[in-house]
Design an enzyme around this catalytic site. Structure first.
Site, mmCIF file in Angstrom:
data_model
loop_
_atom_site.group_PDB
_atom_site.id
_atom_site.type_symbol
_atom_site.label_atom_id
_atom_site.label_comp_id
_atom_site.label_asym_id
_atom_site.label_seq_id
_atom_site.Cartn_x
_atom_site.Cartn_y
_atom_site.Cartn_z
ATOM 1 N N HIS A 59 -11.422 -9.222 9.482
ATOM 2 C CA HIS A 59 -10.889 -8.025 8.343
ATOM 3 C C HIS A 59 -12.308 -7.038 8.576
ATOM 4 C CE1 HIS A 59 -9.000 -7.055 4.305
ATOM 5 N NE2 HIS A 59 -9.360 -6.221 4.996
ATOM 6 N N HIS A 61 -12.308 -2.602 9.112
ATOM 7 C CA HIS A 61 -11.662 -1.357 9.268
ATOM 8 C C HIS A 61 -12.783 -0.462 10.099
ATOM 9 C CE1 HIS A 61 -9.012 -1.890 5.755
ATOM 10 N NE2 HIS A 61 -9.963 -2.658 5.411
ATOM 11 N N ASN A 93 -5.169 0.621 8.906
ATOM 12 C CA ASN A 93 -4.837 2.003 8.354
ATOM 13 C C ASN A 93 -5.406 3.178 9.034
ATOM 14 O OD1 ASN A 93 -7.423 0.440 7.932
ATOM 15 N ND2 ASN A 93 -7.378 1.254 5.342
ATOM 16 N N ASP A 153 -2.531 -4.211 4.680
ATOM 17 C CA ASP A 153 -3.884 -4.056 3.969
ATOM 18 C C ASP A 153 -4.132 -3.068 3.173
ATOM 19 O OD1 ASP A 153 -6.188 -5.268 3.397
ATOM 20 O OD2 ASP A 153 -7.155 -3.735 4.444
ATOM 21 N N HIS A 180 -3.203 -8.397 1.389
ATOM 22 C CA HIS A 180 -4.074 -7.930 0.346
ATOM 23 C C HIS A 180 -3.353 -7.965 -1.097
ATOM 24 C CE1 HIS A 180 -6.800 -4.402 -1.058
ATOM 25 N NE2 HIS A 180 -5.806 -4.495 -2.209
ATOM 26 N N ASP A 306 -14.500 -7.441 5.506
ATOM 27 C CA ASP A 306 -13.800 -6.495 4.922
ATOM 28 C C ASP A 306 -14.569 -5.048 5.278
ATOM 29 O OD1 ASP A 306 -11.823 -4.670 3.843
ATOM 30 O OD2 ASP A 306 -12.199 -5.332 1.766
#
Lengths: 422, 308
Positions: A59, A61, A93, A153, A180, A306
Site C-alpha cells: 500500500h 502512493h 490515485n 483506495d 479503504h 500507506d
C-alpha cells in the site's frame, strides 16, 4: 550442487551467524558460518548485520503520473530500496488515474528504466473509472498489463451494489479488491479521530464507527460471495473485533495496518500537527493496543506503510486544509525493529507481516531462504541509530510525525533477485 | 513585573494570577472608559494589525476601540480585501504581515488552530480573536470579567450554564476552561446534535433538557445559533429549536433569583433567546460589550508593553 556466484558472510539470522549462498539470482543455501573457501565466489562480509527477507509494501502512493512534485516513481522506489523493500504495490490515485492498461504500462516502463533490477513495482488498478465509483474498469486487461489488485483506495465505492460487482469482476480477473473502509458521509477524510482530542481542539473528527461500518459491509459481502476482500489500514478496535469474528467464521477477508497505528494516538495532533493528519485517523491508546494484539494474533495479516508523500507547503497550512497522509517508506523497517526491541512485536510476527503474508495474499515473490527462492534480502544494522531528518529521507515527502526521532538502525544492503540495489 | 507571554492563543495559556492581573488592569480601564475624554497615550507609537479573515463586527470594533483609546495605531485587514481571497496561503500572508513589523496581530479565522499556526511563525504578539470552533480567549475573559463585576469577584459556589450549540462554539470551549478554573461549576446544555464528542473529558456536567440545565443556575450563557446548522442536518427547524431550547423568562424561573443572562452576540432574537429576556434587567449583554473594550485594552496594554 552448483557453485555460488556470491556469498554474504557472517550475517545474523535467528540468533546464528550464517552465510547466504546465491547463484543466478536465487538462494542456493543458507548455512552456518564456517571455514568455507567459496572458491570463485565474491564474498560480501555482512559484519554481523541482521539478515532479513526483503520486505513487501502492498500500500504505497507513488504520485506518478500527475503529482511528481510530491513523489515520483524514481524517488519513491529509491526510498523503497533504502527502506529494504523488494516489492511495492502502488495505488491508483494518480493523474491520469491508473484505470486503464496504458497507464499501468507507462508506470511499469518508468520503473524499469530507473530501477531495472528492482525494487519491483506492482500497480494496483483503480476499481472504478477515475475512482468515481460509477463504472468498473477493464480489470482483465489491466491484470494483463501488470496490475495485481484493484482498489478505489481513498475514495471508497459508495454503492454497495457496484462494490459487490467489482469484487466479483475482479475475482474473474484474478485480482483481490483492497477496500479503504470509511463511510462516505461520516466525516470522510477528517484526518482526526472523533474523541477527546478533536473535542478539545474544535476539529470535526471521524468516529471509529465510520470505519467499522464499512468493514462490516465488506465482511458480509465477502462471506456471501465467497470471494476475498482485503481491508486496508485497520486503525481501531471495533474493526479488529469484527475481523476476528469474520475470520473465526472462515470469511475470506484479510487485513493490513501501518506502523503509525501501532505507535501513535490522536494525542499526536494535540497541537494541530498536520504531519499526524492521516486517513483513517490516529485513534486512542485502546485502539493501538487492540491493533497490536490483532497483528500478533494474525487477525491483521500484514503491515503496509500507506506511504502518502506530500510537498512541505501542502502540509504547512491550518489543520483542516492539510492533505491526509504520512510518508512511510523511509521509516517502516526501523520503526518495526524498534517495536521488536520494545517487545511490542516479535520478530516472527514482523517477518510474517512484512514479508511472507503479503506475498501469499497477492501472489508476489518472497524469500524464505530456501533453495531456489528469489535472492531478495536485506542486511540491517541494528546498532546504527540515526536521527530522522528531512535530509536523510529518500522520499520527496518529508511529512512524518516521527521527524526528529532517533531510529534504531538502518538498511546496509538490499538484494533483489541477487542484485545489490543498496 | 513583566508580562511573559508572547501570544494569547487560549485561556489555558494563562495562570490564574495572569487572569487576575488582566482583570485588575481592565478595572482601571473601565474607569477611563467613563471619562469624557476616553483616550490615554499609553501605547503611542505601537501598531496593531486587526486581521479578521472571517466576518466580525463586534469583536473587531471592540479591539479597534481598545487600541485607539490607548493611542495605538490599528490597521484593519479583512479577508475579502486581502490576498487570502486570491489563493495566497496563510503562511505567505503572515510573512507579509510580519514584514510590516507590527507589535501585535489580532487574528480571527474560521479554521481551528489558525492562531497557533501564525503565532509559531511570527515574532510579534498574536492575540486570538477566535479560531474556528477552538478558542476565543478574549471573549471568555470578558465574560468572566463581566460576571466578576456582577458577583463582587467571587465565583466559588456559582453555577454557570452554557446553553446551545456547544459543539461548534469557541466561546463555550474557552469559557468552560476559564470559569471552572475561577471556581465556578459549569454545565453545558443543548441538543445532542450540537454537543461535542466525549464531554466526559470536559470538566462540566451535561444537561439534555432546558429545565434541568437552567435549574438553580446563577447565570446562563446563551450561545448564538448559527443558522447554517439547519442546513447541516443538525436541526429540523429554527422554530422547534426556539421552542425546545430557546431561553425565555419562563425558562429562567427555574434559575436562582437574580440569575444573570449572558450572550456573546450577535443575538438571534426569538431563536436562542427571547427578545424580552435579552432586554431584561438581569441581562448582562450590554455590560459584556463594555467589559469587552476594557478587557481588550488590558490585553493590548500587557502584550504590547511586555518588552518595555
Amino acid at each position: 550442487m552448483s557453485n555460488p556466484e556470491f556469498v554474504v558472510k557472517g550475517a545474523r539470522w535467528r540468533g546464528e551467524n550464517v552465510d547466504v549462498l546465491v547463484a543466478e539470482g536465487r538462494i542456493l543455501e543458507l548455512r552456518p558460518t564456517g571455514n568455507y573457501m567459496y572458491t570463485g565466489a565474491q564474498k560480501i562480509p555482512a559484519g554481523g548485520a541482521l539478515l532479513l527477507p526483503a520486505l513487501t509494501d502492498c500500500h504505497v502512493h507513488l504520485r506518478d503520473p500527475g503529482f511528481e512534485y510530491k513523489e515520483d516513481i524514481v524517488s519513491g522506489l529509491g526510498a523503497a530500496a533504502q527502506g529494504g523493500f523488494a516489492n511495492i504495490m502502488c495505488m491508483a490515485n494518480t493523474r491520469p488515474t491508473n484505470d486503464e492498461a496504458a497507464v499501468t504500462r507507462m508506470m511499469l516502463e518508468k520503473a524499469r528504466r530507473a530501477w531495472k533490477n528492482g525494487p519491483r513495482l506492482f500497480p494496483v488498478a483503480a476499481l472504478t473509472r477515475g475512482l468515481a465509483g460509477t463504472e468498473l474498469t477493464e480489470l482483465a486487461e489491466m491484470r494483463g498489463a501488470g496490475c495485481v489488485a484493484a482498489s478505489n483506495d481513498g475514495l471508497p465505492v459508495r454503492s454497495s451494489e457496484l462494490f459487490r460487482r467489482g469484487v466479483e469482476y475482479a475475482a474473474d480477473a484474478g485480482m483481490i479488491v483492497i477496500d479503504h473502509c470509511e463511510d462516505p458521509d461520516m466525516a470522510p477524510g477528517a484526518g482526526v479521530n472523533e474523541g477527546e482530542v478533536s473535542s478539545r481542539l474544535g476539529l470535526k473528527g471521524q468516529p471509529v464507527a465510520a470505519e467499522a461500518m464499512q468493514v462490516v459491509r465488506d465482511i458480509l459481502l465477502a462471506e456471501y460471495l465467497g470471494l476475498p476482500i482485503h481491508i486496508a489500514h485497520v486503525s481501531c478496535r471495533q474493526a479488529v473485533e469484527l475481523l476476528a469474528w469474520a475470520k473465526g467464521r472462515g470469511v475470506p477477508v484479510t487485513a493490513e495496518t501501518c506502523p503509525h497505528y501501532l505507535l501513535l494516538t490522536d494525542e499526536a495532533v494535540h497541537s494541530y500537527d498536520t504531519a499526524a493528519k492521516v486517513s483513517p485517523p490516529l485513534r486512542t491508546q485502546d485502539d493501538v493496543l487492540a491493533v497490536r494484539q490483532a497483528l500478533r494474533d494474525g487477525v491483521i495479516d500484514i503491515l503496509v506503510t500507506d506511504h502518502a508523500p506530500h510537498a512541505a507547503h501542502e502540509k504547512e497550512v491550518p489543520f483542516c486544509e492539510a492533505p491526509n497522509g504520512i510518508s512511510g517508506l523511509d521509516t517502516a523497517l526501523p520503526l518495526t525493529m524498534r517495536m521488536v526491541d520494545e517487545g511490542i512485536l516479535d520478530m516472527e510476527t514482523a517477518l510474517r507481516a512484512w514479508c511472507h503474508r503479503p506475498a501469499e495474499i497477492f501472489g508476489l515473490p518472497v524469500c524464505a531462504f530456501n533453495r531456489d527462492d528469489p535472492a531478495d534480502f536485506v542486511l540491517y544494522d541494528p546498532g546504527a541509530p540515526w536521527e530522522l531528518t528531512p535530509e536523510r529521507m529518500r522520499s520527496k515527502g518529508k511529512n512524518t510525525p516521527f521527524m526528529g526521532q532517533t531510529l534504531p538502525g538502518r538498511v546496509n544492503a538490499l538484494f533483489v533477485d541477487g542484485v545489490r540495489i543498496v | 513585573m513583566h508580562w511573559t507571554h508572547k501570544d494569547l492563543l487560549d485561556v489555558c495559556d494563562l495562570s490564574t494570577g495572569d487572569v487576575e492581573r488582566i482583570f485588575e488592569t481592565a478595572d482601571s480601564f473601565m474607569e477611563i472608559n467613563r471619562r469624557p475624554v476616553k483616550k490615554v497615550p499609553t501605547l503611542k507609537g505601537k501598531s496593531v494589525v486587526l486581521f479578521f479573515a472571517e466576518p466580525s463586527t463586534r469583536t473587531k470594533t471592540s479591539f479597534d476601540v481598545a487600541a485607539k483609546r490607548l493611542s495605538a495605531d490599528s490597521f484593519s485587514l479583512a479577508k475579502s480585501g486581502s490576498s487570502l481571497s486570491k489563493g495566497e496561503s496563510l503562511k505567505d500572508t503572515v510573512w507579509t504581515l510580519e514584514a510590516m513589523n507590527p507589535d501585535a496581530i489580532v487574528l480571527r479565522d474560521s479554521r481551528s488552530g489558525a492562531a497557533r499556526f501564525i503565532a509559531e511563525r511570527l515574532n510579534c504578539s498574536v492575540i486570538n480573536a477566535g479560531d474556528g470552533w477552538h478558542a476565543h480567549p478574549t471573549q471568555a475573559l470578558l465574560d468572566a470579567f463581566t460576571l466578576r463585576r456582577a458577583w463582587g469577584g467571587d465565583f466559588t459556589g456559582r453555577t454557570v450554564t452554557i446553553l446551545g450549540d456547544i459543539a461548534h462554539s469557541r466561546v463555550a470551549r474557552s469559557n468552560v476552561n476559564l470559569l471552572t478554573r475561577l471556581g465556578a461549576t459549569v454545565r453545558v446544555c443543548g441538543p445532542r446534535t450540537l454537543l461535542p464528542p466525549r464531554l466526559d473529558s470536559w470538566p462540566v456536567t451535561v444537561c439534555h433538557d432546558l429545565d434541568s440545565g437552567v435549574d438553580g443556575a446563577d447565570a446562563v450563557m446563551c450561545l448564538r445559533l448559527q443558522l447554517e446548522r439547519q442546513q447541516d442536518g443538525l436541526l429540523p427547524s429554527l422554530r422547534e429549536y426556539a421552542q425546545t431550547w430557546g431561553l425565555s423568562r419562563r425558562a429562567m424561573r427555574k434559575a436562582k433569583g437574580g440569575a444573570k443572562v449572558l450572550h456573546p452576540g450577535p443575538i438571534n432574537r426569538g431563536v436562542e433567546i427571547a427578545s424580552d429576556l435579552a432586554d431584561d434587567a438581569d441581562s448582562l449583554i450590554l455590560d459584556q460589550v463594555a467589559s469587552g473594550v476594557a478587557v481588550r485594552m488590558a490585553l493590548l496594554f500587557l502584550f504590547l508593553t511586555r518588552k518595555d
